[in-house]
Design an enzyme around this catalytic site. Structure first.
Site, short mmCIF file in Angstrom:
data_model
loop_
_atom_site.label_atom_id
_atom_site.label_comp_id
_atom_site.label_asym_id
_atom_site.label_seq_id
_atom_site.Cartn_x
_atom_site.Cartn_y
_atom_site.Cartn_z
N GLY A 10 0.80 -1.21 0.00
CA GLY A 10 0.00 0.00 0.00
C GLY A 10 0.84 1.27 0.00
O GLY A 10 2.07 1.22 -0.01
N TYR A 11 0.17 2.38 0.04
CA TYR A 11 0.84 3.69 -0.05
C TYR A 11 1.86 3.88 1.07
O TYR A 11 3.06 4.05 0.81
CB TYR A 11 -0.24 4.78 -0.01
CG TYR A 11 0.26 6.21 0.04
CD1 TYR A 11 1.30 6.64 -0.77
CD2 TYR A 11 -0.37 7.14 0.87
CE1 TYR A 11 1.74 7.96 -0.73
CE2 TYR A 11 0.04 8.45 0.90
CZ TYR A 11 1.11 8.86 0.11
OH TYR A 11 1.52 10.17 0.14
N SER A 124 -5.13 6.00 13.17
CA SER A 124 -5.54 7.19 12.42
C SER A 124 -6.01 8.28 13.38
O SER A 124 -6.52 7.98 14.47
CB SER A 124 -6.68 6.82 11.47
OG SER A 124 -7.35 7.96 10.99
N TYR A 148 -15.06 3.39 9.47
CA TYR A 148 -13.61 3.28 9.34
C TYR A 148 -12.93 3.71 10.63
O TYR A 148 -12.10 2.99 11.19
CB TYR A 148 -13.11 4.15 8.18
CG TYR A 148 -11.62 4.38 8.22
CD1 TYR A 148 -10.73 3.35 7.95
CD2 TYR A 148 -11.09 5.63 8.58
CE1 TYR A 148 -9.36 3.55 8.01
CE2 TYR A 148 -9.72 5.83 8.64
CZ TYR A 148 -8.86 4.79 8.36
OH TYR A 148 -7.51 4.99 8.44
N LYS A 152 -10.76 1.48 13.64
CA LYS A 152 -9.44 1.78 14.20
C LYS A 152 -9.50 1.91 15.73
O LYS A 152 -8.61 1.42 16.44
CB LYS A 152 -8.89 3.08 13.59
CG LYS A 152 -8.55 2.99 12.11
CD LYS A 152 -7.37 2.08 11.86
CE LYS A 152 -6.89 2.15 10.43
NZ LYS A 152 -5.75 1.23 10.15
N PHE A 177 -1.94 11.66 10.74
CA PHE A 177 -2.81 12.77 10.35
C PHE A 177 -3.04 12.69 8.83
O PHE A 177 -3.75 11.80 8.37
CB PHE A 177 -2.26 14.07 10.91
CG PHE A 177 -2.68 14.23 12.36
CD1 PHE A 177 -3.66 15.12 12.72
CD2 PHE A 177 -2.14 13.40 13.35
CE1 PHE A 177 -4.10 15.21 14.04
CE2 PHE A 177 -2.57 13.47 14.67
CZ PHE A 177 -3.55 14.38 15.01
N ASN A 178 -2.46 13.50 8.00
CA ASN A 178 -2.80 13.47 6.57
C ASN A 178 -1.56 13.23 5.72
O ASN A 178 -0.91 14.19 5.31
CB ASN A 178 -3.49 14.78 6.16
CG ASN A 178 -4.82 14.97 6.85
OD1 ASN A 178 -4.89 15.30 8.03
ND2 ASN A 178 -5.89 14.75 6.12
N ASN A 198 -8.95 11.53 -0.88
CA ASN A 198 -8.11 12.49 -0.17
C ASN A 198 -7.74 13.67 -1.06
O ASN A 198 -7.74 13.57 -2.29
CB ASN A 198 -6.84 11.79 0.35
CG ASN A 198 -7.18 10.68 1.33
OD1 ASN A 198 -8.13 10.78 2.11
ND2 ASN A 198 -6.41 9.60 1.28
N PRO A 292 -20.94 16.78 5.50
CA PRO A 292 -21.35 16.41 6.87
C PRO A 292 -20.20 15.75 7.61
O PRO A 292 -19.50 14.88 7.07
CB PRO A 292 -22.50 15.42 6.63
CG PRO A 292 -23.01 15.73 5.26
CD PRO A 292 -21.82 16.19 4.48
#
Length: 347
Positions: A10-11, A124, A148, A152, A177-178, A198, A292
């Site tokens: 994955g990333y 996360s 999600y 976590k 975080f991001n 994202n 929302p």
């Protein structure tokens, strides 16, 4: 020192594999490639010049998982594997709980069976829900706004209970975080399935002409320019945080959670401006209504990670944007283009 990396294609997983190999660790990767591609692992090998073993396997396949533990003298696990799209989790909550929560339980059961009790878990910042203030520290109240995030948070609770039940366990929980950016080479990066969830991959795909326009959700938040503020961290800095957490769990027991962020928030409009400057590309966008559940500002207090792990984020927003654009420009279709070319060669 063999380290099992779940979700290593994955990333964040692929970038962490690069850092682990460059630091001299032996790795064994397990990935079912449900939202990643084998090509990422091929490129990890190219970038590092190192060979490693990988398995196409699912954590819920207990027989295969135990076979892997039988084959290798694994000393610790870094656990990335899991579904990760907020919107999808709302549509498919049972799949998220089964894959993320039950998959982690199966992993921990296999680890315990083979006497491996050192784990770094990919959590996360969604476990903080809607924070009352910023910056966010690890002692803030925990709550989640979607399946999600709840998956976590459930896993964090399970891991804390596990550490209480058996004091030999040593667990590092990393709350991201991001993450944005990509490896400096432009060979590995974020390759989302379908329309990106994202901000940064959406920005790069608009700049590349794959998407028509960026939607900015809300410009009436209590922030300097009215748009949402987030803590963006370079994926390579994040990957290095896992190595620091790995060092920590080898020298301690118990369970600790750490924020991995820069401690600095950037608004959506600041990100757009930084990307335009870094790439020289046009970036059409439209202001639309809030989504929302979105909060105005969310960024980390990374003090604990600095004090206890000796980790800080080094890379600035310009480098994050430059590296993200290099990845997108060099790989307009992500890993898919290379995979198609390989299939054509075989045929």
């Amino acid at each position: 020192m063999p380290i099992l990396v779940t979700g290593g294609a994955g990333y964040i997983g692929s970038h962490t594999c690069v850092e682990l190999l460059n630091a001299g660790y032996e790795i064994i990767v397990v990935d079912n490639f449900s939202n990643s591609k084998p090509e990422a692992l091929k490129r990890v090998g190219e970038l590092t010049g190192k060979r490693f073993i990988s398995y196409r396997a699912d954590l819920l396949d207990r027989e295969e998982l135990e076979f892997i533990f039988t084959r290798h003298r694994i000393e610790a696990v870094i656990h990335f594997a899991g579904f990760k799209a907020v919107g999808e989790s709302v549509r498919m909550p049972l799949e998220y709980y089964m894959n993320n929560v039950a998959g982690t339980i199966a992993l921990c059961q296999a680890m315990a069976k083979f006497g491996i009790k050192k784990l770094v878990f990919s959590s996360s910042a969604t476990v903080y829900g809607v924070p009352e203030k910023v910056p966010i520290s690890e002692d803030f109240p925990l709550s989640a706004m979607n399946p999600y995030g709840r998956s976590k948070l459930m896993i964090e609770d399970i891991l804390r209970d596990l550490a209480v039940s058996d004091t030999e366990w040593s667990i590092g929980i990393l709350r991201y975080f991001n993450p944005i950016g990509a490896h400096k080479s432009g060979r590995i990066g974020e390759d989302p399935n379908g329309v990106p969830n994202n901000l940064m991959p959406y920005i790069t795909q608009v700049a590349a002409g794959k998407l028509n326009r960026l939607s900015v959700f809300g410009d009436d938040y209590d922030t300097p320019d009215g748009t949402g503020v987030r803590d963006y961290i370079h994926v390579v800095d994040l990957a290095k945080g896992h190595l620091k957490a790995l060092e920590k769990i080898f020298s301690s027991t118990g369970v600790e959670a750490y924020n991995l962020g820069t401690g600095r928030g950037y608004s959506v409009l600041e990100m757009i401006a930084a990307f335009i400057e870094a790439s020289g590309m046009e970036l059409p966008y439209t202001i639309v209504g809030r989504r929302p559940g979105d909060v105005g500002a969310c960024f980390a207090d990374p003090t604990k990670a600095g004090n206890e792990l000796g980790w800080t984020a080094d890379k600035g927003i310009a480098e994050m944007c430059e590296d993200a654009w290099r990845w997108q420009a060099n790989n307009p279709n992500g890993y898919e283009e290379e995979s198609i070319r390989m299939e054509q060669v075989r045929s």
